[in-house]
Design an enzyme around this catalytic site. Structure first.
Site, PDB file in Angstrom:
ATOM      1  N   CYS A   1      -1.928  94.363 -35.385  1.00  0.00           N
ATOM      2  CA  CYS A   1      -3.231  94.876 -35.808  1.00  0.00           C
ATOM      3  C   CYS A   1      -4.355  93.890 -35.523  1.00  0.00           C
ATOM      4  O   CYS A   1      -5.521  94.278 -35.432  1.00  0.00           O
ATOM      5  CB  CYS A   1      -3.205  95.234 -37.294  1.00  0.00           C
ATOM      6  SG  CYS A   1      -2.842  93.858 -38.390  1.00  0.00           S
TER       7      CYS A   1
ATOM      8  N   SER B   1      -3.740  82.955 -37.099  1.00  0.00           N
ATOM      9  CA  SER B   1      -3.825  84.241 -37.791  1.00  0.00           C
ATOM     10  C   SER B   1      -5.102  84.350 -38.614  1.00  0.00           C
ATOM     11  O   SER B   1      -5.724  83.336 -38.960  1.00  0.00           O
ATOM     12  CB  SER B   1      -2.622  84.419 -38.727  1.00  0.00           C
ATOM     13  OG  SER B   1      -1.412  84.442 -38.005  1.00  0.00           O
TER      14      SER B   1
ATOM     15  N   GLY C   1       2.801 104.208 -44.715  1.00  0.00           N
ATOM     16  CA  GLY C   1       3.557 103.367 -43.793  1.00  0.00           C
ATOM     17  C   GLY C   1       4.749 102.774 -44.525  1.00  0.00           C
ATOM     18  O   GLY C   1       4.858 102.884 -45.749  1.00  0.00           O
ATOM     19  N   ALA C   2       5.648 102.134 -43.772  1.00  0.00           N
ATOM     20  CA  ALA C   2       6.824 101.530 -44.415  1.00  0.00           C
ATOM     21  C   ALA C   2       7.227 100.237 -43.725  1.00  0.00           C
ATOM     22  O   ALA C   2       8.368  99.800 -43.830  1.00  0.00           O
ATOM     23  CB  ALA C   2       8.000 102.516 -44.411  1.00  0.00           C
TER      24      ALA C   2
ATOM     25  N   GLU D   1       0.207  82.856 -42.410  1.00  0.00           N
ATOM     26  CA  GLU D   1       0.910  84.062 -42.857  1.00  0.00           C
ATOM     27  C   GLU D   1       2.240  84.191 -42.104  1.00  0.00           C
ATOM     28  O   GLU D   1       2.324  83.901 -40.910  1.00  0.00           O
ATOM     29  CB  GLU D   1       0.028  85.301 -42.675  1.00  0.00           C
ATOM     30  CG  GLU D   1      -0.447  85.564 -41.256  1.00  0.00           C
ATOM     31  CD  GLU D   1       0.442  86.537 -40.509  1.00  0.00           C
ATOM     32  OE1 GLU D   1       1.428  87.011 -41.094  1.00  0.00           O
ATOM     33  OE2 GLU D   1       0.154  86.799 -39.339  1.00  0.00           O
TER      34      GLU D   1
END
Length: 421
Positions: free
Chosen positions: A50, A107, A187-188, A112
């Site tokens: 993303c 990041s 989402g999962a 992260e």
């Protein structure tokens, strides 16, 4: 063989550009095959999350312009549209960039941990379609080892900061008591699972998990006593949600403005807090125009994230030192490949000389010369052949005053005063 990476991230491109340059599960395999078939490109890995899209290539004759042209052509975008947002790194800087990315140093949320899993998945996907080989294989395995060392030897991952954590932190600021709230998680994947974990730890009243694959939704919801639904059922349950956090790989929005308007009417305009972590976006941007909706994207979370980074800065400096050390180590391996080829060529040359002189010595024995005489001929002739070219070059270097070459020869042949005594 040279290395290059071409990409863009949250620092160089806004979300509107990033979401147009993504490689979802439906096209990643075709993209890898297409990229690795480009002239001069021998190996390729595509990392698409993303917050970043990056192409890593091992090549013999390619350039930033070539790869940019492929990127625009494959995704149907004009080069002029995307080029201003792209960065590229070559060889040593390419290695350093990948090590920093995998270690969480590049990041949006410093340190992260999710990015390492995403890098591993990107490599695995490329490996499965045979678009990797000796060079990227070694580079990515080296990267995984370094990222693990950074996690182990520094405190960069000790503070619970991530995009998911930032979303939940913001929700806690808006709703002081989460025990009375219902969260709809769309989402999962890892990000949604992390958000669910943070919400659960902070006493969320109820969790609903929506996913395209209902089985995955059930698996995740079951960990937190939640309720699972399919994506098509979102309109029926959106009115129940006080908090919506979405992160899918869908190329199109899964929540539209009309759906949210209907939910607000059912809620009698009780506010909904929505966080869209996905790129491309899961929630239509027009939803932000609605009253009683607080819609945040990954870019909006930046301020929240910054507040949680102070404790990681010192650890990041230590991590950079580790990265720099291992960049040198990998580049040393890469440079050694040239030496390996030279050594192999030199050995083959010496073996040809050996075979030639041995054949002549054997013929002398067959013609009646004694074994001792033939062996002396072998030793003398082979020594002269092996030393002829180096001796000639050293003599010429001395004549021309090439002191650097003489010093190199001294180091190469380990010549010392003792050897002449």
């Amino acid at each position: 063989m040279a290395l290059i990476t071409l990409g863009l991230n949250h620092k160089t491109a806004p979300i509107g550009i990033r979401e147009r340059l993504t490689f979802g599960p439906d096209i990643i395999v075709a993209a890898l095959r297409s990229l690795s078939e480009q002239p001069g490109i021998d190996e390729a890995v595509i990392l698409s999350t993303c917050n970043r899209t990056e192409l890593y290539c091992a090549h013999t004759r390619s350039s930033r312009e070539d790869i940019c042209a492929w990127l625009g052509g494959f995704l149907g975008l004009e080069e002029e549209t995307i080029s201003p947002f792209l960065y590229s790194h070559q060889d040593q800087e390419c290695v350093r960039h990948l090590l920093k990315v995998a270690s969480g140093l590049d990041s949006m949320v410093l340190g992260e941990p999710q990015i390492l899993g995403q890098v591993k998945q990107a490599f695995q996907t490329a490996n499965d379609v045979s678009s990797t080989g000796k060079f990227l294989g070694r580079l990515f395995q080296h990267t995984f080892s370094v990222a693990k060392q950074v996690r182990t030897d520094t405190a960069i991952g000790h503070s619970p900061v991530s995009v998911a954590f930032a979303a939940v932190s913001l929700a806690r600021q808006i709703f002081s008591d989460l025990s009375q709230q219902t969260a709809l998680l769309i989402g999962a994947g890892e990000t949604i699972e992390l958000a669910a974990r943070h919400l659960h730890q902070h006493g969320i009243g109820r969790i609903i998990v929506a996913n395209r694959t209902l089985e995955k939704a059930h698996q995740l919801a079951g960990q937190f006593d939640g309720f699972a639904i399919g994506l098509t059922e979102i309109p029926n349950h959106l009115a129940e949600a006080d908090i919506v956090i979405s992160s899918t790989a869908s190329p199109l929005p899964v929540v539209g403005k009309g759906t949210v308007e209907s939910a607000l009417k059912k809620r009698k305009h009780q506010p909904i807090f929505m966080v869209d972590i996905a790129v491309p976006r899961d929630i239509e941007s027009e939803v932000s125009e609605l009253s009683d909706v607080y819609l945040y994207t990954v870019d909006d979370l930046q301020e929240v994230i910054q507040e949680n980074l102070r404790s990681r800065q010192e650890a990041a400096e230590q991590a950079v030192e580790i990265v720099d050390l291992h960049v040198d180590e990998f580049m040393g391996w890469l440079r050694s490949l040239d030496a390996v080829g030279m050594i192999q060529d030199y050995r083959r040359q010496a073996e040809r000389m050996r075979d030639d002189v041995l054949e002549r010595a054997l013929k002398q024995m067959q013609s009646g010369k004694s074994p001792e005489e033939s062996l002396r001929f072998l030793a003398h002739t082979l020594t002269n052949k092996l030393l002829h070219t180096p001796s000639t070059q050293i003599r010429q270097a001395g004549f021309e005053g090439q002191s650097e070459l003489l010093d190199a020869a001294n180091t190469l042949f380990q010549i010392s005063d003792k050897s002449t005594q």
